[in-house]
Motif scaffolding. Sequence first.
Motif, PDB file in Angstrom:
ATOM      1  N   UNK A 130      -2.326  -5.257 -10.707  1.00  0.00           N
ATOM      2  CA  UNK A 130      -3.592  -5.200 -11.429  1.00  0.00           C
ATOM      3  C   UNK A 130      -3.817  -3.786 -11.973  1.00  0.00           C
ATOM      4  N   UNK A 131      -4.299  -3.697 -13.212  1.00  0.00           N
ATOM      5  CA  UNK A 131      -4.567  -2.398 -13.823  1.00  0.00           C
ATOM      6  C   UNK A 131      -5.644  -1.650 -13.051  1.00  0.00           C
ATOM      7  N   UNK A 132      -6.666  -2.356 -12.595  1.00  0.00           N
ATOM      8  CA  UNK A 132      -7.726  -1.691 -11.829  1.00  0.00           C
ATOM      9  C   UNK A 132      -7.185  -1.092 -10.528  1.00  0.00           C
ATOM     10  N   UNK A 133      -6.239  -1.764  -9.903  1.00  0.00           N
ATOM     11  CA  UNK A 133      -5.616  -1.239  -8.698  1.00  0.00           C
ATOM     12  C   UNK A 133      -4.950   0.093  -8.969  1.00  0.00           C
ATOM     13  N   UNK A 134      -4.170   0.142 -10.024  1.00  0.00           N
ATOM     14  CA  UNK A 134      -3.439   1.372 -10.347  1.00  0.00           C
ATOM     15  C   UNK A 134      -4.382   2.494 -10.763  1.00  0.00           C
ATOM     16  N   UNK A 135      -5.395   2.183 -11.552  1.00  0.00           N
ATOM     17  CA  UNK A 135      -6.331   3.219 -11.987  1.00  0.00           C
ATOM     18  C   UNK A 135      -7.131   3.779 -10.817  1.00  0.00           C
ATOM     19  N   UNK A 136      -7.599   2.911  -9.919  1.00  0.00           N
ATOM     20  CA  UNK A 136      -8.325   3.375  -8.747  1.00  0.00           C
ATOM     21  C   UNK A 136      -7.423   4.196  -7.829  1.00  0.00           C
ATOM     22  N   UNK A 137      -6.188   3.755  -7.654  1.00  0.00           N
ATOM     23  CA  UNK A 137      -5.262   4.487  -6.793  1.00  0.00           C
ATOM     24  C   UNK A 137      -4.920   5.854  -7.385  1.00  0.00           C
ATOM     25  N   UNK A 138      -4.719   5.915  -8.690  1.00  0.00           N
ATOM     26  CA  UNK A 138      -4.436   7.198  -9.341  1.00  0.00           C
ATOM     27  C   UNK A 138      -5.639   8.123  -9.224  1.00  0.00           C
ATOM     28  N   UNK A 139      -6.831   7.610  -9.485  1.00  0.00           N
ATOM     29  CA  UNK A 139      -8.038   8.431  -9.374  1.00  0.00           C
ATOM     30  C   UNK A 139      -8.214   8.948  -7.947  1.00  0.00           C
ATOM     31  N   UNK A 140      -8.029   8.098  -6.976  1.00  0.00           N
ATOM     32  CA  UNK A 140      -8.140   8.525  -5.579  1.00  0.00           C
ATOM     33  C   UNK A 140      -7.099   9.564  -5.215  1.00  0.00           C
ATOM     34  N   UNK A 191       0.837  -1.207   0.000  1.00  0.00           N
ATOM     35  CA  UNK A 191       0.000   0.000   0.000  1.00  0.00           C
ATOM     36  C   UNK A 191       0.867   1.250   0.000  1.00  0.00           C
ATOM     37  N   UNK A 192       1.888   1.251   0.841  1.00  0.00           N
ATOM     38  CA  UNK A 192       2.756   2.425   0.954  1.00  0.00           C
ATOM     39  C   UNK A 192       3.517   2.658  -0.336  1.00  0.00           C
ATOM     40  N   UNK A 193       4.098   1.605  -0.899  1.00  0.00           N
ATOM     41  CA  UNK A 193       4.844   1.744  -2.153  1.00  0.00           C
ATOM     42  C   UNK A 193       3.920   2.212  -3.272  1.00  0.00           C
ATOM     43  N   UNK A 194       2.756   1.591  -3.378  1.00  0.00           N
ATOM     44  CA  UNK A 194       1.776   2.000  -4.383  1.00  0.00           C
ATOM     45  C   UNK A 194       1.395   3.462  -4.199  1.00  0.00           C
ATOM     46  N   UNK A 195       1.129   3.864  -2.979  1.00  0.00           N
ATOM     47  CA  UNK A 195       0.739   5.240  -2.699  1.00  0.00           C
ATOM     48  C   UNK A 195       1.825   6.244  -3.029  1.00  0.00           C
ATOM     49  N   UNK A 196       3.072   5.915  -2.729  1.00  0.00           N
ATOM     50  CA  UNK A 196       4.175   6.824  -3.044  1.00  0.00           C
ATOM     51  C   UNK A 196       4.331   7.005  -4.550  1.00  0.00           C
ATOM     52  N   UNK A 197       4.244   5.914  -5.273  1.00  0.00           N
ATOM     53  CA  UNK A 197       4.365   5.992  -6.733  1.00  0.00           C
ATOM     54  C   UNK A 197       3.178   6.738  -7.325  1.00  0.00           C
ATOM     55  N   UNK A 198       1.995   6.415  -6.866  1.00  0.00           N
ATOM     56  CA  UNK A 198       0.783   7.037  -7.390  1.00  0.00           C
ATOM     57  C   UNK A 198       0.738   8.519  -7.021  1.00  0.00           C
ATOM     58  N   UNK A 254      -0.693  10.662  -1.803  1.00  0.00           N
ATOM     59  CA  UNK A 254      -0.880   9.514  -2.692  1.00  0.00           C
ATOM     60  C   UNK A 254      -1.230   8.254  -1.927  1.00  0.00           C
ATOM     61  N   UNK A 255      -0.618   8.069  -0.773  1.00  0.00           N
ATOM     62  CA  UNK A 255      -0.939   6.909   0.066  1.00  0.00           C
ATOM     63  C   UNK A 255      -2.399   6.997   0.517  1.00  0.00           C
ATOM     64  N   UNK A 256      -2.804   8.186   0.964  1.00  0.00           N
ATOM     65  CA  UNK A 256      -4.195   8.386   1.375  1.00  0.00           C
ATOM     66  C   UNK A 256      -5.122   8.205   0.170  1.00  0.00           C
ATOM     67  N   UNK A 257      -4.705   8.738  -0.984  1.00  0.00           N
ATOM     68  CA  UNK A 257      -5.511   8.622  -2.198  1.00  0.00           C
ATOM     69  C   UNK A 257      -5.679   7.182  -2.655  1.00  0.00           C
ATOM     70  N   UNK A 258      -4.635   6.382  -2.512  1.00  0.00           N
ATOM     71  CA  UNK A 258      -4.738   4.968  -2.871  1.00  0.00           C
ATOM     72  C   UNK A 258      -5.762   4.270  -1.983  1.00  0.00           C
TER      73      UNK A 258
END
Length: 89
Positions: free
Chosen positions: A60-70, A6-13, A36-40
């Motif tokens: 997963x593509x849906x994971x990244x798209x939802x995290x970016x949108x958030x 979650x943290x890594x995804x959030x930092x990147x996003x 970004x972490x909160x947004x993810x």
Amino acid sequence: MGIIGWIVLGLIVGAIAKAIMPGKDPGGILVTMLLGVVGAFIGGLIGNWIFGVGIDRFWSLSTWLLAIAGSVIVLGVYRVIVGRKAVQR
């Protein structure tokens, strides 16, 4: 997906959200990445609530798209709130 994922995804996003919404942010890139972490997290909640799809797989593509949108939503709300505070001073 674990907490480290979650943290890594959030930092990147967070960095991706900053690239999508360029401009001056109070707090700099570190605050943007933390948003970004909160947004993810928010993107995962929204995705689970509306689409029945959460952020459960890192690649997963849906994971990244939802995290970016958030993250874009959270960054936009942050700019509105902090921008109002800066103007009122």
